[in-house]
Design an enzyme around this catalytic site. Structure first.
Site, PDB file in Angstrom:
ATOM      1  CD  GLU A 174      -3.078  -0.910   2.179  1.00  0.00           C
ATOM      2  OE1 GLU A 174      -3.042   0.052   2.945  1.00  0.00           O
ATOM      3  OE2 GLU A 174      -4.007  -1.726   2.151  1.00  0.00           O
ATOM      4  CD  GLU A 362      -3.470  -5.831   3.946  1.00  0.00           C
ATOM      5  OE1 GLU A 362      -4.258  -4.945   4.348  1.00  0.00           O
ATOM      6  OE2 GLU A 362      -2.236  -5.738   4.013  1.00  0.00           O
TER       7      GLU A 362
HETATM    8  C1  GCO Z   1      -3.170  -1.700   5.431  1.00  0.00           C
HETATM    9  C2  GCO Z   1      -2.144  -2.547   5.946  1.00  0.00           C
HETATM   10  C3  GCO Z   1      -2.530  -3.273   7.171  1.00  0.00           C
HETATM   11  C4  GCO Z   1      -3.651  -2.743   8.006  1.00  0.00           C
HETATM   12  C5  GCO Z   1      -5.015  -3.142   7.505  1.00  0.00           C
HETATM   13  C6  GCO Z   1      -6.151  -2.629   8.332  1.00  0.00           C
HETATM   14  O1  GCO Z   1      -3.841  -2.167   4.549  1.00  0.00           O
HETATM   15  O2  GCO Z   1      -3.348  -0.590   5.903  1.00  0.00           O
HETATM   16  O3  GCO Z   1      -1.712  -3.433   5.010  1.00  0.00           O
HETATM   17  O4  GCO Z   1      -1.322  -3.180   7.832  1.00  0.00           O
HETATM   18  O5  GCO Z   1      -3.535  -3.185   9.295  1.00  0.00           O
HETATM   19  O6  GCO Z   1      -5.175  -2.670   6.216  1.00  0.00           O
HETATM   20  O7  GCO Z   1      -6.147  -1.234   8.374  1.00  0.00           O
END
Ligand code: GCO
Length: 451
Positions: A174, A362
């Site tokens: 990200e 994710e």
């Molecule tokens: C993100 C990161 C994660 C976060 C998740 C929840 O996507 O920000 O990869 O580390 O913890 O997304 O916010």
């Protein structure tokens, strides 16, 4: 998707080659912040400052994954989860950011990788998940163009040390979140603000993503190489042309800023004119260097945003209409629960012919979990996962090139500026005792993966 389809949701519907996994990140779980020669990262320093993270929570111990990794990997196995995504801490491997390698750091990740393989779990490694060595931040961090070389050296070291056992790689996690929150808004480490920091951080990060891809490919020709991006489904607040234009700008900033240069399309300057501020950081020949043909693109989606035109918001002229105000169901993060967002995001990026394969790296949700008689009955998370996985299936059945789905996350962990308050795990953690309890969502996922 109809309710009855959802009840019949089965792993088989996705085919044998579809990847199923769970994602984590080093700083959020490892703890052991100064063990065995590790240097400080920007998150070690940021969490030590007053007023940055809720209740001054920090990752010094976190889930103690550094010491408990075998137990946690055993739990992954018990949950029938075939793939495990984690990141390596740069300052554990290179305490000074560059130069001398800390062999204990390398050995730790080798133990984690070997234990995964012995347990029949496939490791997926993210090279960078936001924890820049503090010494490099003192030299300007992502605003200093030298970071491209520092990052390249770190990536080569990872490839050389872990490449014989790890076959699935992601360069970065990200980029728009760590540059936006860390270098523009100052709410994440290293806490810098303003366009003067954001613009160079964007460009050097974008160059590093492509360069990281090239380094991994040349060192590891047989590995599958990707990188991940946060994506939010965006809708305009009204039918007005001003709100539509605002939504387009927000989409360019939140969804397209880093993906399009990687795909060889350059920065989305036409839709987000403020990106002209990047020009002074772009050197001749850079445009070609921004592109890399990744084997897969990792998309990370949690919600949708409603965007309104806003004359008073500098640079972007758009603002988000908070989910709370819209009176829709939300998670602990205040994010709307809106399962078809993941479907729209898949369709949006499926339309780019340059993307070969998409993996949802994710997706997940934080809810206020409690332990009652030894159980965590998190039915909202069970439903969240079912509904989102059903939307992924719908996209796949329509021919979308989605090839995997990873839940965020394995255990409750350190959620950045929110500290330990939001619980995202399939597994509950008592942070006093490090006890783990598999939540109902973890049990549901285990049964789903067994089916
Ligand atoms: C993100 C990161 C994660 C976060 C998740 C929840 O996507 O920000 O990869 O580390 O913890 O997304 O916010």
């Amino acid at each position: 998707m109809k309710e009855d389809n959802l009840q019949n949701l089965e792993r088989e519907q996705f085919g044998d080659n579809f990847r199923w996994g769970v994602s984590t990140a080093a700083y959020q779980i490892e703890g052991a912040f100064d063990a065995d020669g590790k240097g400080l990262s920007i998150w070690d320093v940021f969490t030590n400052k007053r007023g940055k993270v809720k209740d001054r929570h920090h990752g010094q111990i976190a889930c103690d994954f550094y010491n408990c990794f075998q137990g946690d990997i055993n739990l992954i196995k018990q949950l029938n989860i075939p793939d495990f995504r984690f990141s390596v801490s740069w300052s554990r491997i290179l305490p000074e950011g560059t130069g001398k390698i800390n062999q204990s750091g390398i050995d730790f990740y080798k133990r984690v990788i070997d234990f995964c393989l012995e347990s029949g779990i496939t490791p997926w490694l993210t090279v960078y998940h936001w924890d820049l060595p503090h010494v490099l931040e003192q030299k300007g961090g992502w605003t200093n163009r030298d970071v491209v070389n520092w990052f390249s050296d770190f990536t080569s070291i990872c490839a050389q040390n872990f490449g014989d056992t790890v076959k699935h790689w992601m360069v970065m996690n990200e980029p728009s979140v760590f540059t936006g929150a860390g270098y523009f808004m100052g709410i994440h480490a290293p806490g810098r603000r303003g366009m003067g920091n954001f613009a160079p951080a964007i460009h050097h990060t974008a160059l590093s993503i492509a360069e990281g891809g090239r380094i991994l490919r040349s060192n590891l020709p047989d590995a599958e190489i990707g990188t991940t991006f946060s994506c939010t489904h965006i809708e305009p607040y009204s039918h007005s042309s001003r709100d539509h234009a605002a939504a387009t700008r927000a989409d360019a900033l939140l969804n397209r800023l880093f993906i399009e240069p990687v795909l060889g399309l350059g920065y989305p300057v036409n839709d987000l004119p403020v990106l002209r501020k990047l020009e002074k950081h772009i050197k001749p020949g850079d445009e070609a260097k921004l592109a890399f043909d990744f084997d897969f693109i990792g998309l990370q989606n949690y919600t949708r945003e409603i965007v309104k035109s806003s004359f008073f918001t500098p640079y972007i002229g758009a603002r988000l209409v908070k989910a709370e105000k819209r009176k829709v169901p939300i998670t602990t993060m205040g994010w709307e629960v809106y399962p078809s967002a993941i479907y729209h995001i898949l369709k949006k990026f499926d339309a780019y012919p340059q993307i070969r394969k998409i993996i949802i790296t994710e997706n997940g949700a934080a809810f206020p979990d409690t332990v009652e008689e030894g159980s965590v009955r998190d039915e909202k998370r069970v439903k969240y996962l079912q509904d989102h996985i059903a939307q992924v299936l719908k996209a796949k059945q329509e021919g979308c090139k989605v090839a995997g789905y990873f839940v965020w996350t394995l255990t409750d962990n350190f959620e950045w500026a929110e500290g330990y308050h939001p619980r995202f795990g399939l597994i509950y953690v008592n942070f006093e005792t490090q006890e783990r309890i598999v939540k109902d969502s973890g049990k549901w996922f285990r049964n789903f993966l067994k089916s």
